[in-house]
Design a protein around this motif. Sequence first.
Motif, PDB file in Angstrom:
ATOM      1  N   LYS A   1       0.840  -1.206   0.000  1.00  0.00           N
ATOM      2  CA  LYS A   1       0.000   0.000   0.000  1.00  0.00           C
ATOM      3  C   LYS A   1       0.872   1.254   0.000  1.00  0.00           C
ATOM      4  CE  LYS A   1      -4.057  -2.168   1.918  1.00  0.00           C
ATOM      5  NZ  LYS A   1      -4.835  -2.516   3.092  1.00  0.00           N
TER       6      LYS A   1
ATOM      7  N   GLU B   1       0.987   4.214  -2.930  1.00  0.00           N
ATOM      8  CA  GLU B   1       0.918   5.665  -2.696  1.00  0.00           C
ATOM      9  C   GLU B   1       2.085   6.379  -3.365  1.00  0.00           C
ATOM     10  OE1 GLU B   1      -2.557   5.541  -1.273  1.00  0.00           O
ATOM     11  OE2 GLU B   1      -1.525   7.474  -1.304  1.00  0.00           O
ATOM     12  N   GLU B   2       3.271   5.793  -3.278  1.00  0.00           N
ATOM     13  CA  GLU B   2       4.439   6.417  -3.894  1.00  0.00           C
ATOM     14  C   GLU B   2       4.327   6.396  -5.418  1.00  0.00           C
ATOM     15  OE1 GLU B   2       5.822   7.898  -0.744  1.00  0.00           O
ATOM     16  OE2 GLU B   2       7.155   8.024  -2.487  1.00  0.00           O
TER      17      GLU B   2
ATOM     18  N   LYS C   1       1.676   6.532  -7.178  1.00  0.00           N
ATOM     19  CA  LYS C   1       0.685   7.518  -7.653  1.00  0.00           C
ATOM     20  C   LYS C   1       1.357   8.860  -7.936  1.00  0.00           C
ATOM     21  CE  LYS C   1      -3.243   5.729  -5.105  1.00  0.00           C
ATOM     22  NZ  LYS C   1      -4.063   5.889  -3.911  1.00  0.00           N
ATOM     23  N   LYS C   2       2.480   9.125  -7.259  1.00  0.00           N
ATOM     24  CA  LYS C   2       3.127  10.436  -7.410  1.00  0.00           C
ATOM     25  C   LYS C   2       3.887  10.562  -8.725  1.00  0.00           C
ATOM     26  CE  LYS C   2       3.824  10.804  -2.442  1.00  0.00           C
ATOM     27  NZ  LYS C   2       4.823  10.842  -1.358  1.00  0.00           N
TER      28      LYS C   2
ATOM     29  N   MET D   1       3.502  17.157 -10.447  1.00  0.00           N
ATOM     30  CA  MET D   1       3.345  17.312  -9.007  1.00  0.00           C
ATOM     31  C   MET D   1       4.644  17.799  -8.383  1.00  0.00           C
ATOM     32  SD  MET D   1       1.696  14.407  -6.645  1.00  0.00           S
ATOM     33  CE  MET D   1       1.579  14.507  -4.887  1.00  0.00           C
ATOM     34  N   ARG D   2       4.551  18.799  -7.515  1.00  0.00           N
ATOM     35  CA  ARG D   2       5.730  19.338  -6.837  1.00  0.00           C
ATOM     36  C   ARG D   2       6.103  18.489  -5.636  1.00  0.00           C
ATOM     37  NH1 ARG D   2       6.357  25.031  -7.134  1.00  0.00           N
ATOM     38  NH2 ARG D   2       7.918  24.794  -5.483  1.00  0.00           N
ATOM     39  N   GLY D   3       7.376  18.561  -5.284  1.00  0.00           N
ATOM     40  CA  GLY D   3       7.848  17.904  -4.066  1.00  0.00           C
ATOM     41  C   GLY D   3       8.000  16.401  -4.201  1.00  0.00           C
ATOM     42  N   VAL D   4       8.098  15.929  -5.438  1.00  0.00           N
ATOM     43  CA  VAL D   4       8.209  14.487  -5.640  1.00  0.00           C
ATOM     44  C   VAL D   4       9.635  14.139  -6.061  1.00  0.00           C
ATOM     45  CG1 VAL D   4       7.481  12.546  -7.070  1.00  0.00           C
ATOM     46  CG2 VAL D   4       5.806  14.215  -6.290  1.00  0.00           C
ATOM     47  N   ASP D   5      10.204  13.175  -5.374  1.00  0.00           N
ATOM     48  CA  ASP D   5      11.514  12.671  -5.751  1.00  0.00           C
ATOM     49  C   ASP D   5      11.293  11.296  -6.388  1.00  0.00           C
ATOM     50  OD1 ASP D   5      14.595  11.911  -3.900  1.00  0.00           O
ATOM     51  OD2 ASP D   5      14.100  11.884  -6.031  1.00  0.00           O
TER      52      ASP D   5
ATOM     53  N   GLN E   1      13.043   8.284  -4.947  1.00  0.00           N
ATOM     54  CA  GLN E   1      12.523   7.779  -3.677  1.00  0.00           C
ATOM     55  C   GLN E   1      11.395   6.784  -3.939  1.00  0.00           C
ATOM     56  OE1 GLN E   1      10.738  10.541  -0.602  1.00  0.00           O
ATOM     57  NE2 GLN E   1      12.866  10.537   0.033  1.00  0.00           N
TER      58      GLN E   1
ATOM     59  N   ILE F   1      -1.682  -6.082  -4.437  1.00  0.00           N
ATOM     60  CA  ILE F   1      -2.422  -5.800  -3.202  1.00  0.00           C
ATOM     61  C   ILE F   1      -3.684  -6.660  -3.128  1.00  0.00           C
ATOM     62  CG2 ILE F   1      -3.785  -4.048  -1.995  1.00  0.00           C
ATOM     63  CD1 ILE F   1      -1.729  -1.987  -2.947  1.00  0.00           C
ATOM     64  N   SER F   2      -4.417  -6.698  -4.224  1.00  0.00           N
ATOM     65  CA  SER F   2      -5.671  -7.469  -4.215  1.00  0.00           C
ATOM     66  C   SER F   2      -5.397  -8.950  -4.007  1.00  0.00           C
ATOM     67  CB  SER F   2      -6.417  -7.258  -5.522  1.00  0.00           C
ATOM     68  OG  SER F   2      -6.771  -5.904  -5.644  1.00  0.00           O
ATOM     69  N   THR F   3      -4.363  -9.456  -4.655  1.00  0.00           N
ATOM     70  CA  THR F   3      -4.041 -10.880  -4.526  1.00  0.00           C
ATOM     71  C   THR F   3      -3.595 -11.204  -3.108  1.00  0.00           C
ATOM     72  OG1 THR F   3      -3.329 -10.831  -6.836  1.00  0.00           O
ATOM     73  CG2 THR F   3      -2.729 -12.775  -5.560  1.00  0.00           C
TER      74      THR F   3
ATOM     75  N   GLU G   1      -6.578 -11.328  -0.887  1.00  0.00           N
ATOM     76  CA  GLU G   1      -7.313 -12.593  -1.029  1.00  0.00           C
ATOM     77  C   GLU G   1      -6.628 -13.711  -0.238  1.00  0.00           C
ATOM     78  OE1 GLU G   1     -10.310 -12.007  -4.392  1.00  0.00           O
ATOM     79  OE2 GLU G   1      -9.914 -13.711  -3.094  1.00  0.00           O
TER      80      GLU G   1
ATOM     81  N   GLY H   1      -9.642  -4.651  -8.200  1.00  0.00           N
ATOM     82  CA  GLY H   1      -8.825  -5.646  -8.890  1.00  0.00           C
ATOM     83  C   GLY H   1      -8.731  -6.890  -8.053  1.00  0.00           C
ATOM     84  N   GLY H   2      -8.139  -7.973  -8.574  1.00  0.00           N
ATOM     85  CA  GLY H   2      -7.958  -9.168  -7.755  1.00  0.00           C
ATOM     86  C   GLY H   2      -7.908 -10.424  -8.586  1.00  0.00           C
ATOM     87  N   PHE H   3      -7.968 -11.553  -7.914  1.00  0.00           N
ATOM     88  CA  PHE H   3      -8.014 -12.857  -8.559  1.00  0.00           C
ATOM     89  C   PHE H   3      -9.150 -12.919  -9.554  1.00  0.00           C
ATOM     90  CE2 PHE H   3      -4.871 -15.243  -6.848  1.00  0.00           C
ATOM     91  CZ  PHE H   3      -5.001 -15.691  -5.548  1.00  0.00           C
TER      92      PHE H   3
ATOM     93  N   HIS I   1      -1.956  16.528  -0.300  1.00  0.00           N
ATOM     94  CA  HIS I   1      -1.535  16.612  -1.707  1.00  0.00           C
ATOM     95  C   HIS I   1      -0.333  15.685  -1.915  1.00  0.00           C
ATOM     96  CE1 HIS I   1       1.186  18.756  -4.677  1.00  0.00           C
ATOM     97  NE2 HIS I   1       0.116  18.598  -5.407  1.00  0.00           N
ATOM     98  N   ASN I   2       0.651  15.775  -1.016  1.00  0.00           N
ATOM     99  CA  ASN I   2       1.833  14.915  -1.086  1.00  0.00           C
ATOM    100  C   ASN I   2       2.274  14.627   0.339  1.00  0.00           C
ATOM    101  OD1 ASN I   2       4.343  13.730  -1.418  1.00  0.00           O
ATOM    102  ND2 ASN I   2       5.097  15.235  -2.884  1.00  0.00           N
TER     103      ASN I   2
ATOM    104  N   PHE J   1       6.752  15.570   1.031  1.00  0.00           N
ATOM    105  CA  PHE J   1       7.148  16.643   0.127  1.00  0.00           C
ATOM    106  C   PHE J   1       8.659  16.793   0.167  1.00  0.00           C
ATOM    107  CE2 PHE J   1       5.803  20.267  -2.375  1.00  0.00           C
ATOM    108  CZ  PHE J   1       6.875  21.141  -2.287  1.00  0.00           C
ATOM    109  N   VAL J   2       9.297  16.650  -1.000  1.00  0.00           N
ATOM    110  CA  VAL J   2      10.758  16.693  -1.052  1.00  0.00           C
ATOM    111  C   VAL J   2      11.195  17.819  -1.971  1.00  0.00           C
ATOM    112  CG1 VAL J   2      12.829  15.411  -1.698  1.00  0.00           C
ATOM    113  CG2 VAL J   2      10.927  14.210  -0.649  1.00  0.00           C
ATOM    114  N   GLU J   3      11.573  18.939  -1.374  1.00  0.00           N
ATOM    115  CA  GLU J   3      12.250  20.027  -2.076  1.00  0.00           C
ATOM    116  C   GLU J   3      13.194  20.632  -1.050  1.00  0.00           C
ATOM    117  OE1 GLU J   3       9.844  22.926  -4.202  1.00  0.00           O
ATOM    118  OE2 GLU J   3       8.984  21.381  -5.491  1.00  0.00           O
TER     119      GLU J   3
END
Lengths: 153, 178
Positions: free
Chosen positions: A56, A60-61, A63-64, A73-77, A80, A142-144, A147, B41-43, B76-77, B80-82
Amino acid sequence: MNISFIGLIVTIIGAGVSIWQAILARKYTKKAKTYRDEVLMDRHKRTLFDLLSYSKLASEECKKIVKPVGKPMRGVDPQQAINILEGLYEKLNENMHNINNVEIQRLSTELRGNIHSYKQENTPASKYICAEHMQSNINSIISTLAELRDTAS
Amino acid sequence: MNLQEMINKILSDPIRDWNVIVCWGAGSGPSYHNKFTVWSGGFDDSDAQNIEIDSHSHVVSLKSDLSIGMEWGITHNDNFVEEWANKFPDKKATSHFIDFFYNGMLVHRDVYVSVDGGRCEIPLPEVEYNGDGSIKKLTITRNEYNLFEHINKLFATSYFDQYISNAGIEIIDVKWPQ
């Protein structure tokens, strides 16, 4: 003759004790096997929970670094994010013997390939496409895992 | 009323005119503005659905004009990395949305950064880069500065000036919002 009779009684008693001990030993062996199976099952469940939690985080990472709707998107490395995705792949690999699931193995291999592609790509557009594939991968993982966790519970 | 007039009204009204409702923490209620993320999603193409919910943590309306509202807090994030945001003693920074509502309609959205482990909220500065990719200038508008000075006085820190200075952000007199 008296001594022989006493000896016979002692032998019979000894045999009885041996039989009783053998029955006890068998009983305790069964218990130990049950405990061992319970411990293995608990470890299996814990592994699934840990992997779910990390997956999970990876989602989330990821998605960035997928294609933004407006401005990037700002602030994204991105490095990382990639580090966390690689961490997920390694965790899945380390625990594959415990998970013992063909689908997870396939998805994990696919994820590795997509991470490699992301690193190779030079243009933002192609990186976004790789990131979307990775996100789809991770969602399926994740879904698998969920289950499997529900089946194990 | 247009957008600029609304922002000017928010900035010109004193803080005591702000009707503040905190929507996080034990005993607080919802803000009624939520962000839902659904994925599935899934099996075997099963219909497994997962829902994640995030909400604004603060709601403000103006007592003198209840048509005008502000809310902030939705993430939002979460990391935040800056460089300017991670240079404080607590390097953790997160960014969040700040939304402006008129008659319940979302009319403007911006982003702010919570720095030093949440001790100060700074509007997301515009960045100008040098040719080699290094940061030349970080700027925020005077209106953004004034707004977040109010917000920080109420909820975060009275050292907002110091944080702006330490982050190396310049204040410019440019129209906001554009």
